[in-house]
Design an enzyme around this catalytic site. Structure first.
Site, PDB file in Angstrom:
ATOM      1  N   CYS A 174     -21.840  42.065  31.540  1.00  0.00           N
ATOM      2  CA  CYS A 174     -22.101  43.506  31.514  1.00  0.00           C
ATOM      3  C   CYS A 174     -20.979  44.312  30.874  1.00  0.00           C
ATOM      4  O   CYS A 174     -21.027  45.539  30.843  1.00  0.00           O
ATOM      5  CB  CYS A 174     -22.413  44.004  32.919  1.00  0.00           C
ATOM      6  N   HIS A 314     -18.339  52.817  34.862  1.00  0.00           N
ATOM      7  CA  HIS A 314     -19.279  51.695  34.872  1.00  0.00           C
ATOM      8  C   HIS A 314     -20.392  52.063  35.860  1.00  0.00           C
ATOM      9  O   HIS A 314     -21.555  51.901  35.551  1.00  0.00           O
ATOM     10  CB  HIS A 314     -18.548  50.407  35.267  1.00  0.00           C
ATOM     11  N   GLU A 325     -14.528  50.464  41.771  1.00  0.00           N
ATOM     12  CA  GLU A 325     -14.147  51.278  40.612  1.00  0.00           C
ATOM     13  C   GLU A 325     -13.329  52.485  41.070  1.00  0.00           C
ATOM     14  O   GLU A 325     -12.303  52.823  40.467  1.00  0.00           O
ATOM     15  CB  GLU A 325     -15.400  51.730  39.838  1.00  0.00           C
ATOM     16  N   LYS A 346     -25.704  55.513  34.070  1.00  0.00           N
ATOM     17  CA  LYS A 346     -26.675  54.580  34.663  1.00  0.00           C
ATOM     18  C   LYS A 346     -27.560  55.267  35.704  1.00  0.00           C
ATOM     19  O   LYS A 346     -28.611  54.746  36.058  1.00  0.00           O
ATOM     20  CB  LYS A 346     -25.945  53.388  35.285  1.00  0.00           C
ATOM     21  N   HIS A 351     -28.994  50.221  34.347  1.00  0.00           N
ATOM     22  CA  HIS A 351     -27.934  49.343  33.848  1.00  0.00           C
ATOM     23  C   HIS A 351     -28.480  48.508  32.690  1.00  0.00           C
ATOM     24  O   HIS A 351     -29.271  47.593  32.892  1.00  0.00           O
ATOM     25  CB  HIS A 351     -27.432  48.439  34.975  1.00  0.00           C
ATOM     26  N   PHE A 410     -20.042  40.239  35.490  1.00  0.00           N
ATOM     27  CA  PHE A 410     -19.958  38.948  36.158  1.00  0.00           C
ATOM     28  C   PHE A 410     -19.042  38.028  35.350  1.00  0.00           C
ATOM     29  O   PHE A 410     -18.968  38.130  34.124  1.00  0.00           O
ATOM     30  CB  PHE A 410     -21.337  38.271  36.213  1.00  0.00           C
TER      31      PHE A 410
END
Lengths: 425, 395
Positions: A174, A314, A325, A346, A351, A410
Site C-alpha cells: 500500500c 495514510h 500514524e 480515503k 483505500h 503490509f
C-alpha cells in the site's frame, strides 16, 4: 532561482498529473467532488455481494471493459491517468523522454480463467492443476498467458507512451504509489534521465481479494451506509474500504521543465523510506520506522516539521493504522501536530491500495495549486486518543507551501513524500 | 555516471538451487556438467530442477517458517546466506541501514483448495455463490501474505532485520535485471552505500508451471541442455533458485575490511517486440553501452525457448566469436526473476577463482584462459534483454 536543491541535486518538478478514482475520471471531477466532501464508496455490483462480510467498495465501474479482469482494469486506469498527466505536461504523446515506474498490483490467474480452462477438457482422472496443465498442452492460450505476465501492464504502457528503456513494475504493497514517485525522483537526481513517468494503479477488487482482506480483519463491516463507512480518525472506525483507481505524475528536472517552458505544478522536494521488521501486517508498537520515514523525508527535502502546512495522511480508517500514524506524527511534530491540518482522502475514495500513494500525491499537487485542503468526511465521532485537526466535513482554504504525504503498507513498507510549491533552494 | 562514479563491488553472495547451497558448492557443481536434482517424474512431462535437502533452521526460525510459503523460504534463506557471506549479518547497525531490492513474482496457491472448488463448480448452479462460500471458509488467512510479491522483502526484513529501504520489482526476468541495475546505479551515484539485491523462484509448483504452459513455453520429454533443445524438448525447464548479492561501494567495503568477489562494472537492459532480429539488435546496443572492455567469457541466461535462444546464440557467435559461453540454466534450470542475479553471482565466483567453468554440453567450447571480463546475458523467455559485466576489482 536555482534549479539545484539544498544537497546540490536537480530539483524535481511536477509538470503533469492525472487521476481516476471511484469519484470519476480526471482531475476536474475528482477535485470538485473531493473538495465538496463527496464519497465514491458504494455497494459492490461487479460480483455477488451476498454472503460477504463486507459488501461495499470504491470500485471503478465506468471503464467499459469486456471481458473484465483485474489486469485489464489496472491497465485501463493507468492509461487514463497517464494520458491526462502527459497531456498536461505538454510532452508529446507517444514519445516520452524518460523511464516508466509503475506501481501495479501483483497479477494472478483469476477464477474465470481456472473455470474456463477446466471446462476445456472432460473430467476424468485429471483434476485440479494437472488438468489445467493438460489444457495448456492441448492448445496455446497466448492471450491468457500474456494477461498473466507481471510485466504486461508496464510493457503496454511503455509501448503506448514511448517511455525509454525497460519499464519498472514495482510493489511495496500500500506504499507502492509513493515508491513509484520516489524511484522517478531518484532516477532524475542521479542523472539517468531528465524526465520520468510515475504511475500507481489498482483495479484488483475481486471476490477473492476482498475475502482475503476480510480474513485478515482489515476491512470495515459497516455496510449499511456505504458513503459513511470510511471514517479515518473516528472513534468508531473499524477497517478500510477497498477501492480502485490510478494516479499519474510527470516528473522532470526543473531545468528541463523551464527550458521547454512547461508549467511547474509543484516540486517533489523530498522522499523518505524506512522498512519495519516487527510483523508482516502490523507496525512496530513504538512507531520508530514510520517516525524514521517521516524524518528522512523532511531531511531529504530540507524542511523542518514546522514548515509542513498540511499532511495528506495514510489514514486508512483501521483502528491500528490511524492510532499508529498519530503517535508517530506526534513524536516528530510535537504539540504542533494538534494545529497542523491533516486529512485523509480515503474517507471519500477508500483505500486504493497500490495506487493510493500516487493518487494522494496527485491530490497533494492539486491542494498546493488551489490553496484548498480536502476534508476528512464522516468525522462525526472524533477519537479522543487522536486529537488532530482532520479538516472535518468541509474543505478549507489555506496557504499551503509544503505537504507531507504518508504511505504505509503490509510487509513493513513506509514511504513519505514532501511536495511543495516552493521552488527556491 | 562519469568519472565521479563509485566502483560497485560484489561483497556477498547467497545461492540456493538444484546445485546445492553457497558459492563453493555451485563452483564445484557447475564444473560437473550433469544436472543434479533434475526431477522428471513429479511434474511429468515436465522436468524441473528441484532443491535438495535444505536445513532451513540455519537461517529461519521455525516460527517464521510457518508464516512463509516455499518461494519466500528460498529467498529469505538465500538472503541470509548473502548477508553472512558479506560479513554483515550480525551487524545490527549495518542491516538497519542497508537498502534492499527484491525481484519477485507471485506466491503459491493452495492447490487443494483451488482443485476442490474447480471440481465442485462443474456441477454448481451459481459459481459466484460457491466462490464466496468456499473462499470465505477454506482460504487460510495467512496464505494471502505468502502471495503478495512484496512479502518476500517483508520476510527478509523480519528475519534478517534489513530495513534501510525495501522495494520489490515485478516482471519476470526483467525484474531481476532491473533490480541489479537499479542497485548498481544507486551505489555508483552515491545514493546508497550497500544494497541487498536478488530474487527467488520456486519451480516445484503446478500453478507456476501453468503460467508458462498457457503460452506453451515449457520443455517436455527427455531433458536436454539449453543449446541442444529442439522440438518437444525446446522450451523452459524451470528451476528452484534463490540468488542474492550484497553490492557495496568500494569505499564502504574497504572501510568494513571485506574482500570483494569482483566488481559489477555495468548493467544494461531494454525491451521491445521480438520481431526477427529485434532482440539481437537490442543486445548489440546494450553491449556497446555496457563497457569499452571486451568480454572474454560469457554466462548466458538463455531460457531454452527456441526462437530467442537461437537468436541469442547466433548473436554471440557473430558479435563475440571464439568467446566461450555457458548456458548456466542447463544445470540450474531457469529461475525467472532470480535468473539474472544467479548469472551475476556465478560470474563473480568464477572471477574470484580465476578460471572459467567447464563446458556444460557439446555445443560449448572449453577454455583454459583466466577470465577478466565476464559478460552475463539474460534474454527473458518472452520479454526483456539484459547484460551485465563482471570483472576483477582494481584495488
Amino acid at each position: 532561482m536555482s534549479a539545484i536543491d539544498h544537497k546540490g541535486r536537480p530539483i524535481i518538478a511536477v509538470t503533469g498529473v492525472g487521476v481516476v478514482s471511484s469519484l470519476g475520471k480526471g482531475k476536474k471531477q475528482n477535485w470538485d467532488k473531493l473538495t465538496s466532501g463527496e464519497s465514491g464508496i458504494h455497494r459492490i455490483s461487479r460480483f455477488t455481494n451476498e454472503g460477504l462480510r463486507t459488501t461495499i467498495a470504491g470500485t471503478v465501474d465506468f471503464m467499459d471493459l469486456d471481458p473484465h479482469s483485474a489486469p485489464e482494469l489496472s491497465l485501463a486506469l493507468a492509461r487514463s491517468a497517464a494520458h491526462e498527466a502527459v497531456d498536461q505536461s505538454g510532452i508529446e504523446q507517444g514519445d516520452f523522454p524518460g523511464p516508466l515506474f509503475l506501481a501495479a498490483p501483483p497479477v494472478e490467474i483469476e477464477w474465470q480463467h481456472r473455470f474456463e480452462l477446466d471446462a476445456e477438457l472432460p473430467g476424468g482422472e485429471h483434476v485440479g492443476y494437472s488438468k489445467l496443465l493438460k489444457a495448456g498442452r492441448a492448445k496455446r492460450h497466448q492471450e491468457m498467458y500474456e494477461l498473466l505476465q507481471f510485466n504486461r501492464t508496464a510493457d503496454l504502457l511503455s509501448d503506448e507512451f514511448g517511455t525509454k528503456g525497460l519499464p519498472i513494475s514495482l510493489s511495496t504493497a500500500c506504499a507502492s504509489g509513493a515508491t513509484a514517485v520516489q524511484l522517478g525522483v531518484e532516477a532524475i537526481r542521479r542523472g539517468d534521465s531528465e524526465c520520468a513517468l510515475c504511475i500507481g494503479t489498482d483495479g484488483s477488487v475481486t471476490t477473492e481479494s476482498l475475502i482475503r482482506f476480510s480474513l485478515l480483519s482489515a476491512l470495515t463491516t459497516q455496510n449499511d451506509e456505504p458513503t459513511k463507512a470510511a471514517k479515518p480518525f473516528s472513534k468508531d472506525r473499524d477497517g478500510f474500504v477497498m477501492a480502485e483507481g490510478a494516479g499519474a505524475l510527470v516528473l522532470e528536472s526543473l531545468d528541463h521543465a523551464r527550458a521547454r517552458g512547461a508549467d511547474i505544478l509543484a516540486i517533489v522536494r523530498g522522499c523518505g523510506e524506512k522498512a519495519d521488521h516487527f510483523h508482516r501486517t502490523r507496525s512496530s508498537p513504538d512507531g520508530s520506522p514510520v517516525i524514521a520515514a517521516v524524518h528522512r523525508a523532511l531531511e531529504d527535502a530540507g524542511v523542518s516539521a514546522s514548515e509542513i502546512d498540511y499532511i495528506n495522511a495514510h489514514g486508512t480508517s483501521t483502528p491500528e493504522n490511524d492510532r499508529m500514524e498519530y503517535n508517530s506524527l506526534k513524536e516528530v511534530f510535537g504539540d504542533a501536530i494538534h494545529q497542523t491540518p491533516i486529512s485523509s482522502n480515503k474517507s471519500m475514495i477508500g483505500h486504493t491500495l497500490t495506487a493510493a500513494g500516487a493518487i494522494e500525491a496527485v491530490f497533494s499537487v492539486l491542494t498546493l495549486q488551489h490553496g484548498l485542503i480536502p476534508p476528512t468526511i464522516n468525522y462525526d465521532t472524533p477519537d479522543p486518543d487522536i486529537p488532530l485537526d482532520v479538516v472535518p466535513h468541509q474543505a478549507r482554504e489555506a496557504k499551503v507551501t509544503n505537504i507531507l504525504s504518508n504511505s504505509f503498507g503490509f510487509g513493513g513498507q513506509n514511504a513519505c513524500l514532501v511536495l511543495s510549491n516552493e521552488i527556491e533552494a | 555516471m562519469g568519472d565521479s562514479s563509485q566502483p560497485v563491488w560484489i561483497t556477498g553472495i547467497g545461492l540456493l538451487s538444484a546445485l546445492g547451497e553457497g558459492t563453493q558448492s555451485h563452483w564445484q557443481a557447475m564444473n560437473k556438467a550433469s544436472p543434479d536434482n533434475l526431477d522428471s517424474q513429479r511434474f511429468a512431462p515436465y522436468s524441473v530442477h528441484k532443491l535438495g535437502e535444505v536445513d532451513w533452521a540455519q537461517q529461519i526460525s521455525r516460527r517464521d517458517m510457518r508464516q512463509m510459503e516455499p518461494w519466500q523460504q528460498i529467498g529469505t534463506y538465500t538472503a541470509g546466506l548473502a548477508l553472512d557471506d558479506a560479513d554483515a549479518k550480525e551487524d545490527a547497525d549495518l542491516v538497519g541501514r542497508m537498502d534492499m531490492i527484491v525481484a519477485a513474482g507471485g506466491g503459491e496457491r493452495d492447490i487443494e483448495v483451488d482443485s476442490a472448488i474447480m471440481a465442485d463448480a462443474r456441477s454448481a448452479n451459481g459459481r459466484e455463490a460457491l466462490l464466496t462460500e468456499r473462499l470465505s471458509n477454506d482460504l487460510r488467512p495467512t496464505l494471502f501474505l505468502a502471495q503478495l510479491s512484496n512479502l518476500l522483502a517483508g520476510n527478509i526484513s523480519i528475519v534478517h532485520k534489513v530495513t534501510g529501504s525495501s522495494r520489490t520489482f515485478m516482471g519476470e526476468e526483467g525484474a531481476g535485471i532491473s533490480a541489479i541495475k537499479t542497485a548498481h546505479a544507486r551505489i555508483a551515484s552515491g545514493q546508497s552505500d550497500i544494497v541487498l539485491v536478488g530474487g527467488a523462484f520456486n519451480a516445484e509448483r503446478e500453478d507456476m508451471l501453468l503460467l508458462f504452459e498457457l503460452g506453451q513455453y515449457l520443455a517436455e520429454g527427455p531433458f536436454q541442455p539449453v543449446w541442444s533443445r529442439s522440438g518437444d524438448s525446446a522450451g523452459v525447464n524451470l528451476g528452484s533458485i534463490g540468488a542474492f548479492l550484497v553490492l557495496e561501494s568500494a569505499e564502504h567495503a574497504r572501510k568494513r575490511g571485506v574482500t570483494p568477489y569482483a566488481e559489477l562494472a555495468a548493467v544494461e537492459v531494454d525491451h521491445g517486440p521480438r520481431d526477427a532480429g529485434a532482440a539481437a539488435g537490442r543486445l548489440t546496443a546494450a553491449l556497446s553501452a555496457l563497457s569499452d572492455d571486451t568480454p572474454d567469457a560469457i554466462l548466458s541466461g538463455a531460457s531454452g525457448v527456441e526462437d530467442i535462444t537461437t537468436e541469442e546464440r547466433d548473436w554471440l557467435n557473430k558479435n563475440l566469436p571464439d568467446t566461450p559461453y555457458r548456458a548456466f540454466g542447463s544445470v540450474t534450470g531457469h529461475g525467472v526473476e532470480a535468473h539474472f542475479p544467479l548469472g551475476i553471482a556465478l560470474a563473480a565466483i568464477a572471477t574470484r577463482n580465476g578460471s572459467f567453468y567447464d563446458p556444460l554440453e557439446a555445443n560449448e567450447n572449453a577454455t583454459s584462459q583466466k577470465p577478466s571480463n565476464i559478460l552475463v546475458t539474460t534474454a527473458g523467455h518472452y520479454r526483456a534483454e539484459g547484460l551485465g559485466l563482471v570483472k576483477p576489482v582494481s584495488q
